[in-house]
Design a protein around this motif. Structure first.
Motif, PDB file in Angstrom:
ATOM      1  N   MET A 194       3.924  20.603   9.345  1.00  0.00           N
ATOM      2  CA  MET A 194       3.276  19.801   8.313  1.00  0.00           C
ATOM      3  C   MET A 194       3.298  20.524   6.974  1.00  0.00           C
ATOM      4  N   ALA A 195       3.122  21.842   7.012  1.00  0.00           N
ATOM      5  CA  ALA A 195       3.163  22.612   5.770  1.00  0.00           C
ATOM      6  C   ALA A 195       4.541  22.507   5.117  1.00  0.00           C
ATOM      7  N   ALA A 196       5.587  22.565   5.941  1.00  0.00           N
ATOM      8  CA  ALA A 196       6.943  22.462   5.412  1.00  0.00           C
ATOM      9  C   ALA A 196       7.187  21.087   4.797  1.00  0.00           C
ATOM     10  N   LEU A 197       6.672  20.066   5.448  1.00  0.00           N
ATOM     11  CA  LEU A 197       6.854  18.714   4.935  1.00  0.00           C
ATOM     12  C   LEU A 197       6.132  18.510   3.613  1.00  0.00           C
ATOM     13  N   PRO A 228       6.397  17.029  -1.708  1.00  0.00           N
ATOM     14  CA  PRO A 228       5.558  15.825  -1.695  1.00  0.00           C
ATOM     15  C   PRO A 228       6.336  14.522  -1.771  1.00  0.00           C
ATOM     16  N   SER A 229       7.500  14.518  -2.391  1.00  0.00           N
ATOM     17  CA  SER A 229       8.246  13.268  -2.553  1.00  0.00           C
ATOM     18  C   SER A 229       8.705  12.689  -1.216  1.00  0.00           C
ATOM     19  N   LEU A 230       8.741  13.520  -0.165  1.00  0.00           N
ATOM     20  CA  LEU A 230       9.135  13.021   1.145  1.00  0.00           C
ATOM     21  C   LEU A 230       8.052  12.155   1.766  1.00  0.00           C
ATOM     22  N   LEU A 249       5.170   5.637   5.891  1.00  0.00           N
ATOM     23  CA  LEU A 249       4.101   6.370   6.560  1.00  0.00           C
ATOM     24  C   LEU A 249       2.953   5.433   6.919  1.00  0.00           C
ATOM     25  N   ILE A 250       2.604   4.564   5.981  1.00  0.00           N
ATOM     26  CA  ILE A 250       1.535   3.603   6.250  1.00  0.00           C
ATOM     27  C   ILE A 250       1.936   2.689   7.395  1.00  0.00           C
ATOM     28  N   SER A 251       3.176   2.232   7.354  1.00  0.00           N
ATOM     29  CA  SER A 251       3.670   1.352   8.404  1.00  0.00           C
ATOM     30  C   SER A 251       3.566   2.010   9.775  1.00  0.00           C
ATOM     31  N   SER A 252       3.835   3.305   9.832  1.00  0.00           N
ATOM     32  CA  SER A 252       3.801   4.015  11.109  1.00  0.00           C
ATOM     33  C   SER A 252       2.406   4.044  11.713  1.00  0.00           C
ATOM     34  N   SER A 253       1.377   4.000  10.869  1.00  0.00           N
ATOM     35  CA  SER A 253       0.018   4.005  11.395  1.00  0.00           C
ATOM     36  C   SER A 253      -0.291   2.723  12.139  1.00  0.00           C
ATOM     37  N   LEU A 273      18.209  20.470  16.326  1.00  0.00           N
ATOM     38  CA  LEU A 273      19.416  19.977  15.677  1.00  0.00           C
ATOM     39  C   LEU A 273      19.163  19.546  14.233  1.00  0.00           C
ATOM     40  N   GLU A 274      17.899  19.383  13.862  1.00  0.00           N
ATOM     41  CA  GLU A 274      17.525  18.981  12.510  1.00  0.00           C
ATOM     42  C   GLU A 274      16.192  19.646  12.176  1.00  0.00           C
ATOM     43  N   THR A 275      15.815  19.541  10.915  1.00  0.00           N
ATOM     44  CA  THR A 275      14.449  19.894  10.530  1.00  0.00           C
ATOM     45  C   THR A 275      13.673  18.601  10.310  1.00  0.00           C
ATOM     46  N   LEU A 276      12.364  18.676  10.407  1.00  0.00           N
ATOM     47  CA  LEU A 276      11.546  17.495  10.141  1.00  0.00           C
ATOM     48  C   LEU A 276      11.695  17.048   8.692  1.00  0.00           C
ATOM     49  N   ALA A 277      11.902  18.004   7.806  1.00  0.00           N
ATOM     50  CA  ALA A 277      12.098  17.646   6.399  1.00  0.00           C
ATOM     51  C   ALA A 277      13.377  16.833   6.232  1.00  0.00           C
ATOM     52  N   GLU A 278      14.421  17.187   6.985  1.00  0.00           N
ATOM     53  CA  GLU A 278      15.658  16.415   6.924  1.00  0.00           C
ATOM     54  C   GLU A 278      15.433  14.992   7.433  1.00  0.00           C
ATOM     55  N   GLN A 279      14.624  14.860   8.464  1.00  0.00           N
ATOM     56  CA  GLN A 279      14.347  13.540   9.008  1.00  0.00           C
ATOM     57  C   GLN A 279      13.521  12.706   8.030  1.00  0.00           C
ATOM     58  N   ALA A 280      12.523  13.330   7.429  1.00  0.00           N
ATOM     59  CA  ALA A 280      11.722  12.627   6.432  1.00  0.00           C
ATOM     60  C   ALA A 280      12.563  12.262   5.217  1.00  0.00           C
ATOM     61  N   LYS A 281      13.499  13.137   4.862  1.00  0.00           N
ATOM     62  CA  LYS A 281      14.386  12.858   3.730  1.00  0.00           C
ATOM     63  C   LYS A 281      15.242  11.629   4.007  1.00  0.00           C
ATOM     64  N   ALA A 282      15.687  11.489   5.241  1.00  0.00           N
ATOM     65  CA  ALA A 282      16.476  10.311   5.600  1.00  0.00           C
ATOM     66  C   ALA A 282      15.679   9.038   5.351  1.00  0.00           C
ATOM     67  N   MET A 283      14.410   9.063   5.726  1.00  0.00           N
ATOM     68  CA  MET A 283      13.563   7.893   5.489  1.00  0.00           C
ATOM     69  C   MET A 283      13.345   7.662   4.008  1.00  0.00           C
ATOM     70  N   SER A 284      13.029   8.714   3.282  1.00  0.00           N
ATOM     71  CA  SER A 284      12.711   8.554   1.864  1.00  0.00           C
ATOM     72  C   SER A 284      13.943   8.202   1.031  1.00  0.00           C
ATOM     73  N   ASP A 285      15.142   8.423   1.576  1.00  0.00           N
ATOM     74  CA  ASP A 285      16.363   8.058   0.871  1.00  0.00           C
ATOM     75  C   ASP A 285      16.548   6.544   0.776  1.00  0.00           C
ATOM     76  N   LEU A 286      15.930   5.816   1.695  1.00  0.00           N
ATOM     77  CA  LEU A 286      16.085   4.361   1.702  1.00  0.00           C
ATOM     78  C   LEU A 286      15.236   3.733   0.609  1.00  0.00           C
ATOM     79  N   PRO A 287      15.653   2.593   0.072  1.00  0.00           N
ATOM     80  CA  PRO A 287      14.909   1.947  -1.015  1.00  0.00           C
ATOM     81  C   PRO A 287      13.480   1.608  -0.607  1.00  0.00           C
ATOM     82  N   ILE A 288      12.560   1.800  -1.515  1.00  0.00           N
ATOM     83  CA  ILE A 288      11.165   1.511  -1.211  1.00  0.00           C
ATOM     84  C   ILE A 288      10.978   0.040  -0.886  1.00  0.00           C
TER      85      ILE A 288
END
Length: 363
Positions: free
Chosen positions: A145-148, A152-154, A196-200, A236-251
């Motif tokens: 969580m600290a790494a993520l 903050p933009s992720l 993130l909200i959707s995931s809740s 095989l990945e970092t969590l930051a890389e996974q979050a980046k994949a999500m944040s790369d998509l249009p809002i």
């Protein structure tokens, strides 16, 4: 959105929202979400014994469909049969001169039925020299969580906007009502990324309770058990890389899926139970065709689904295959990743075959 498990083996067009649900269950680690959601919902900690027997109360929609509309039921299974490598969640990886390695498709849930694993998988993981998961950061929640949050933009809207500014008045009312049912104010999530909200809302209540009680999801348990046994664990990945994949998509895409998640409501329990039953049967290819028939298409376009599939599934499949190669070159590895990453003509099973491995269903 996500991978092609439908009419064309690797390209999704029609399932749309159903794709999002399947991806969340089989292609993205829930550890990232759990820490946030538990804090967000302020749930009282459950006792492990209570959580273990906690039922989501969902029903198997496929079983109901088999009775009410046998023809549609048969067509769903037939469509799933067209998916490349859509049958089986446990695979054997072989190459001359190497000890066999193994590939397990997972659901990132703590459901005891899933954590039990298919026949032979427990023995294979116990005998492996190296355990490989999507991200080895799942072993340390606080560190992850600290790494993520170091970026903050992720996780957050950093352009000064709030989620309400991306919603219509009607949509904003739906979100506020949904949050209120969970004891959360709109102000609390105002600056969070919509995914993130959707995931809740996408994580079922019983799954949250199990995890707040300290129960591990399958991938996390595999990694923890391996460390306890003195084995090497690799990601095989970092969590930051996974979050980046999500944040790369249009809002705009994430906002659409958020609203559709809200509209699904309590039906998420039925969807989750049906997906779990198909997963346990090893019929991953039938999941998206099933979802197409129970979750109506709304405002996600074909371009939305294609963008999601490319960034979240196909791009990551390539990274996983490349990073798995040197590990598999040593033999006797056990790899566990979301089941959605295995299927289709651009899935891990096919990508590993292109690396010269023989990959065959083991269950």
């Amino acid at each position: 959105m996500m991978s092609a498990l439908g009419i064309k083996t690797a390209r999704l067009t029609a399932s749309r929202f159903g794709d999002i649900l399947l991806w969340l269950a089989t292609a993205f680690p829930w550890m990232l979400m759990t820490a946030l959601i538990v804090a967000l919902l302020s749930l009282a900690p459950a006792h492990a014994e209570e959580a273990a027997s906690d039922s989501c109360g969902g029903k198997d929609l496929m079983a109901e469909l088999q009775k009410s509309d046998p023809a549609k039921y048969a067509s769903i299974l037939a469509e799933g049969d067209k998916v490349a490598n859509g049958k089986g969640i446990f695979w054997k990886i072989e190459k001359s001169g190497l000890k066999p390695s193994w590939l397990l498709g997972t659901m990132h849930v703590s459901d005891a039925r899933v954590v039990t694993m298919p026949k032979g998988a427990a023995e294979a993981s116990a005998g492996a020299d190296t355990i490989v998961v999507e991200s080895d950061e799942i072993l340390d929640d606080k560190k992850a969580m600290a790494a993520l949050f170091s970026n903050p933009s992720l996780m957050m809207l950093t352009d000064g906007s709030t989620i309400s500014q991306h919603l219509s008045p009607e949509e904003n009312t739906k979100l506020e009502a949904g949050l209120k049912q969970r004891g959360v104010s709109l102000a609390t999530v105002a600056h969070m990324q919509p995914w993130l909200i959707s995931s809740s809302f996408e994580m079922t209540g019983c799954e949250v309770r199990r995890k707040t009680a300290g129960m591990k999801f399958l991938d996390q348990k595999l990694a923890s058990d391996a460390i306890a046994s003195g084995k090497q664990v690799k990601g095989l990945e970092t969590l930051a890389e996974q979050a980046k994949a999500m944040s790369d998509l249009p809002i705009e895409l994430h906002v659409k899926s958020l609203i559709q998640t809200l509209e699904l409501g309590d039906k998420i329990n039925d969807v989750n139970e049906t997906m779990t039953d198909l997963y346990l049967a090893g019929n991953i290819g039938a999941i998206v065709p099933m979802l197409k028939n129970i979750v109506p298409d709304q405002n996600l376009s074909d371009d939305d689904t294609a963008a999601f599939e490319q960034r979240i599934i196909l791009d990551r499949n390539k990274v996983m295959a490349e990073r798995a190669a040197p590990i598999l070159a040593k033999g006797n590895a056990f790899i566990a990743v979301g089941a959605l990453h295995l299927v289709g003509d651009q899935g891990l099973v096919e990508l590993l075959r292109k690396q010269g491995f023989t990959v065959t269903a083991a269950n």
